[in-house]
Design a protein around this motif. Sequence first.
Motif, PDB file in Angstrom:
ATOM      1  N   ILE A 299      41.021   2.642  75.808  1.00 31.47           N
ATOM      2  CA  ILE A 299      42.413   3.083  75.915  1.00 31.47           C
ATOM      3  C   ILE A 299      42.800   3.966  74.734  1.00 31.47           C
ATOM      4  O   ILE A 299      42.472   3.667  73.585  1.00 31.47           O
ATOM      5  N   VAL A 300      43.504   5.045  75.058  1.00 31.21           N
ATOM      6  CA  VAL A 300      44.004   5.978  74.046  1.00 31.21           C
ATOM      7  C   VAL A 300      45.511   6.124  74.226  1.00 31.21           C
ATOM      8  O   VAL A 300      45.989   6.298  75.353  1.00 31.21           O
ATOM      9  N   VAL A 301      46.262   6.052  73.130  1.00 32.31           N
ATOM     10  CA  VAL A 301      47.704   6.288  73.147  1.00 32.31           C
ATOM     11  C   VAL A 301      47.953   7.663  72.540  1.00 32.31           C
ATOM     12  O   VAL A 301      47.603   7.915  71.390  1.00 32.31           O
ATOM     13  N   LEU A 302      48.547   8.545  73.331  1.00 31.36           N
ATOM     14  CA  LEU A 302      48.813   9.923  72.916  1.00 31.36           C
ATOM     15  C   LEU A 302      50.302  10.197  73.101  1.00 31.36           C
ATOM     16  O   LEU A 302      50.733  10.652  74.154  1.00 31.36           O
ATOM     17  N   GLY A 303      51.119   9.862  72.092  1.00 33.60           N
ATOM     18  CA  GLY A 303      52.567  10.014  72.216  1.00 33.60           C
ATOM     19  C   GLY A 303      53.095   9.191  73.378  1.00 33.60           C
ATOM     20  O   GLY A 303      52.877   7.976  73.427  1.00 33.60           O
ATOM     21  N   PRO A 304      53.781   9.804  74.345  1.00 34.93           N
ATOM     22  CA  PRO A 304      54.319   9.064  75.479  1.00 34.93           C
ATOM     23  C   PRO A 304      53.286   8.759  76.559  1.00 34.93           C
ATOM     24  O   PRO A 304      53.628   8.201  77.600  1.00 34.93           O
ATOM     25  N   LEU A 305      52.023   9.134  76.330  1.00 32.93           N
ATOM     26  CA  LEU A 305      50.960   8.914  77.309  1.00 32.93           C
ATOM     27  C   LEU A 305      50.013   7.809  76.840  1.00 32.93           C
ATOM     28  O   LEU A 305      49.642   7.754  75.667  1.00 32.93           O
ATOM     29  N   VAL A 306      49.655   6.941  77.769  1.00 34.40           N
ATOM     30  CA  VAL A 306      48.594   5.961  77.527  1.00 34.40           C
ATOM     31  C   VAL A 306      47.516   6.232  78.564  1.00 34.40           C
ATOM     32  O   VAL A 306      47.779   6.165  79.772  1.00 34.40           O
ATOM     33  N   ILE A 307      46.305   6.565  78.114  1.00 31.72           N
ATOM     34  CA  ILE A 307      45.217   6.933  79.017  1.00 31.72           C
ATOM     35  C   ILE A 307      44.109   5.904  78.871  1.00 31.72           C
ATOM     36  O   ILE A 307      43.570   5.707  77.775  1.00 31.72           O
ATOM     37  N   GLY A 308      43.768   5.232  79.970  1.00 33.48           N
ATOM     38  CA  GLY A 308      42.765   4.183  79.916  1.00 33.48           C
ATOM     39  C   GLY A 308      41.669   4.358  80.944  1.00 33.48           C
ATOM     40  O   GLY A 308      41.917   4.814  82.060  1.00 33.48           O
ATOM     41  N   ASP A 309      40.461   4.006  80.550  1.00 33.27           N
ATOM     42  CA  ASP A 309      39.313   3.885  81.462  1.00 33.27           C
ATOM     43  C   ASP A 309      39.097   2.386  81.620  1.00 33.27           C
ATOM     44  O   ASP A 309      38.608   1.723  80.711  1.00 33.27           O
ATOM     45  N   LEU A 310      39.496   1.834  82.775  1.00 36.60           N
ATOM     46  CA  LEU A 310      39.616   0.391  82.933  1.00 36.60           C
ATOM     47  C   LEU A 310      38.754  -0.142  84.075  1.00 36.60           C
ATOM     48  O   LEU A 310      38.650   0.486  85.128  1.00 36.60           O
ATOM     49  N   SER A 311      38.161  -1.312  83.865  1.00 39.70           N
ATOM     50  CA  SER A 311      37.483  -2.040  84.945  1.00 39.70           C
ATOM     51  C   SER A 311      37.498  -3.518  84.601  1.00 39.70           C
ATOM     52  O   SER A 311      37.591  -3.902  83.430  1.00 39.70           O
TER      53      SER A 311
ATOM     54  N   MET B  18      47.850   9.225  67.028  1.00 36.03           N
ATOM     55  CA  MET B  18      47.057   8.832  68.195  1.00 36.03           C
ATOM     56  C   MET B  18      46.291   7.558  67.866  1.00 36.03           C
ATOM     57  O   MET B  18      45.768   7.389  66.772  1.00 36.03           O
ATOM     58  N   ASP B  19      46.232   6.666  68.832  1.00 30.77           N
ATOM     59  CA  ASP B  19      45.569   5.377  68.641  1.00 30.77           C
ATOM     60  C   ASP B  19      44.579   5.168  69.778  1.00 30.77           C
ATOM     61  O   ASP B  19      44.908   5.407  70.942  1.00 30.77           O
ATOM     62  N   GLY B  20      43.355   4.751  69.470  1.00 32.21           N
ATOM     63  CA  GLY B  20      42.350   4.514  70.505  1.00 32.21           C
ATOM     64  C   GLY B  20      41.600   3.224  70.247  1.00 32.21           C
ATOM     65  O   GLY B  20      41.416   2.817  69.092  1.00 32.21           O
ATOM     66  N   SER B  21      41.164   2.551  71.317  1.00 32.30           N
ATOM     67  CA  SER B  21      40.438   1.292  71.141  1.00 32.30           C
ATOM     68  C   SER B  21      39.494   1.049  72.308  1.00 32.30           C
ATOM     69  O   SER B  21      39.735   1.499  73.429  1.00 32.30           O
ATOM     70  N   ARG B  22      38.413   0.345  72.009  1.00 32.14           N
ATOM     71  CA  ARG B  22      37.479  -0.130  73.033  1.00 32.14           C
ATOM     72  C   ARG B  22      37.575  -1.648  73.050  1.00 32.14           C
ATOM     73  O   ARG B  22      37.336  -2.302  72.035  1.00 32.14           O
ATOM     74  N   PHE B  23      37.934  -2.190  74.217  1.00 31.19           N
ATOM     75  CA  PHE B  23      38.209  -3.624  74.322  1.00 31.19           C
ATOM     76  C   PHE B  23      37.302  -4.228  75.386  1.00 31.19           C
ATOM     77  O   PHE B  23      37.178  -3.687  76.485  1.00 31.19           O
ATOM     78  N   ARG B  24      36.627  -5.349  75.046  1.00 35.23           N
ATOM     79  CA  ARG B  24      35.751  -6.054  75.982  1.00 35.23           C
ATOM     80  C   ARG B  24      36.059  -7.545  75.926  1.00 35.23           C
ATOM     81  O   ARG B  24      36.209  -8.113  74.843  1.00 35.23           O
ATOM     82  N   THR B  25      36.160  -8.186  77.090  1.00 33.57           N
ATOM     83  CA  THR B  25      36.378  -9.627  77.113  1.00 33.57           C
ATOM     84  C   THR B  25      35.990 -10.199  78.467  1.00 33.57           C
ATOM     85  O   THR B  25      36.031  -9.496  79.484  1.00 33.57           O
ATOM     86  N   ARG B  26      35.638 -11.482  78.479  1.00 30.85           N
ATOM     87  CA  ARG B  26      35.426 -12.230  79.725  1.00 30.85           C
ATOM     88  C   ARG B  26      36.549 -13.235  79.960  1.00 30.85           C
ATOM     89  O   ARG B  26      36.466 -14.041  80.887  1.00 30.85           O
ATOM     90  N   ASP B  27      37.571 -13.164  79.131  1.00 30.52           N
ATOM     91  CA  ASP B  27      38.703 -14.076  79.229  1.00 30.52           C
ATOM     92  C   ASP B  27      39.875 -13.354  79.903  1.00 30.52           C
ATOM     93  O   ASP B  27      40.343 -12.320  79.414  1.00 30.52           O
ATOM     94  N   VAL B  28      40.374 -13.900  81.006  1.00 28.53           N
ATOM     95  CA  VAL B  28      41.436 -13.249  81.780  1.00 28.53           C
ATOM     96  C   VAL B  28      42.722 -13.134  80.967  1.00 28.53           C
ATOM     97  O   VAL B  28      43.396 -12.100  80.993  1.00 28.53           O
ATOM     98  N   ASP B  29      43.076 -14.191  80.230  1.00 26.89           N
ATOM     99  CA  ASP B  29      44.303 -14.152  79.441  1.00 26.89           C
ATOM    100  C   ASP B  29      44.240 -13.093  78.347  1.00 26.89           C
ATOM    101  O   ASP B  29      45.228 -12.402  78.074  1.00 26.89           O
ATOM    102  N   GLU B  30      43.093 -12.942  77.708  1.00 33.03           N
ATOM    103  CA  GLU B  30      42.934 -11.914  76.685  1.00 33.03           C
ATOM    104  C   GLU B  30      43.075 -10.513  77.298  1.00 33.03           C
ATOM    105  O   GLU B  30      43.701  -9.626  76.708  1.00 33.03           O
TER     106      GLU B  30
END
Length: 321
Positions: free
Chosen positions: A43-55, A1-13
């Motif tokens: 975002i969390v990757v759980l096998g074939p599932l990717v679960i994200g809390d996005l805004s 399982m892989d999880g990350s918290r990602f923050r950016t103000r850059d659209v390309d990133e």
Amino acid sequence: MDGSRFRTRDVDEAREELDARYYTSRMDVVDRERRPFAARFDIVVLGPLVIGDLSCGTDVRMSFGELGAYHLNAPLGGTMEMRQGGSPVVATAGRALLLDPAGDTFLDRWSGDCRTLAVKVGADALRDRLEQLVGRPPRGPLAFAPALDITRGPGLSWVRFARRVAAEALVGEGLARHELVAGPLQEALLNGLLLAAEHPWRDALAHPGEPRRPAPVKRVMDAVRERPEHPFTTTELAALARVSVRRLQESFREYVGMSPMAYVREVRLDRVREELRAAAPDEVSVSEVAWRWGFGHQGRFAARYREKYGESPSRTLRAGR
């Protein structure tokens, strides 16, 4: 399982992060003047599932092409206006959208006040799970109704469960990251989605009661799955089952929903898909792989492949390794 918290103000990133976790896309900010762009992706990757809390903090639009996976958007607030081969449909805090793997997909407006649960679900994993639950390969594509009520009942319960799993998985030392826990959680999420969403097999799942397959049928199914490349005949399969040809055919139609040789073709079709997904387009051709697994008529093979998996075999090969 892989999880990350990602923050950016850059659209390309932000787009690159979504490309890596979900799908290749194009992202444009609709109105930079009103609100600044500020992406928050957990975002969390759980096998074939990717679960994200996005805004994103401001209105954006996106385009994806074919997703190649099932996808659910369940907003906490705000709206997401999407199209996939038809008229626009709006996801809200009361109604999630469930998208198919096939068909060009457009997010015409993701409102700046919309924080959403975004779940990518591997098409093969979901279909395999359905087959295990109903006890037979589903005939035709697994097609869902696009809208899912998330104000009550199974829809609300599934969304809450997915959010809890993702939140727990983001904790560095959480049990959800342990393989003994992650596997059952993954299975529970797939089961829950199949129970919550509208599709042709939902009643069979909600009210199970089909008798177990008899031993002769199970012996044949096990033999075919073990050696799908073998040139089986109906007579040979009946001998393996230790019953007459007629009895085997009747049992397969009753308990599997197809003839024994049709089952052989379904298993071989799965092997074709596995090989195409693992290959690079410059290594093999679709016709090569199909021929190797016993599909001599390319037109019929391609039509059955698209019917079962919702995409062409050449599309699978292009999107593979």
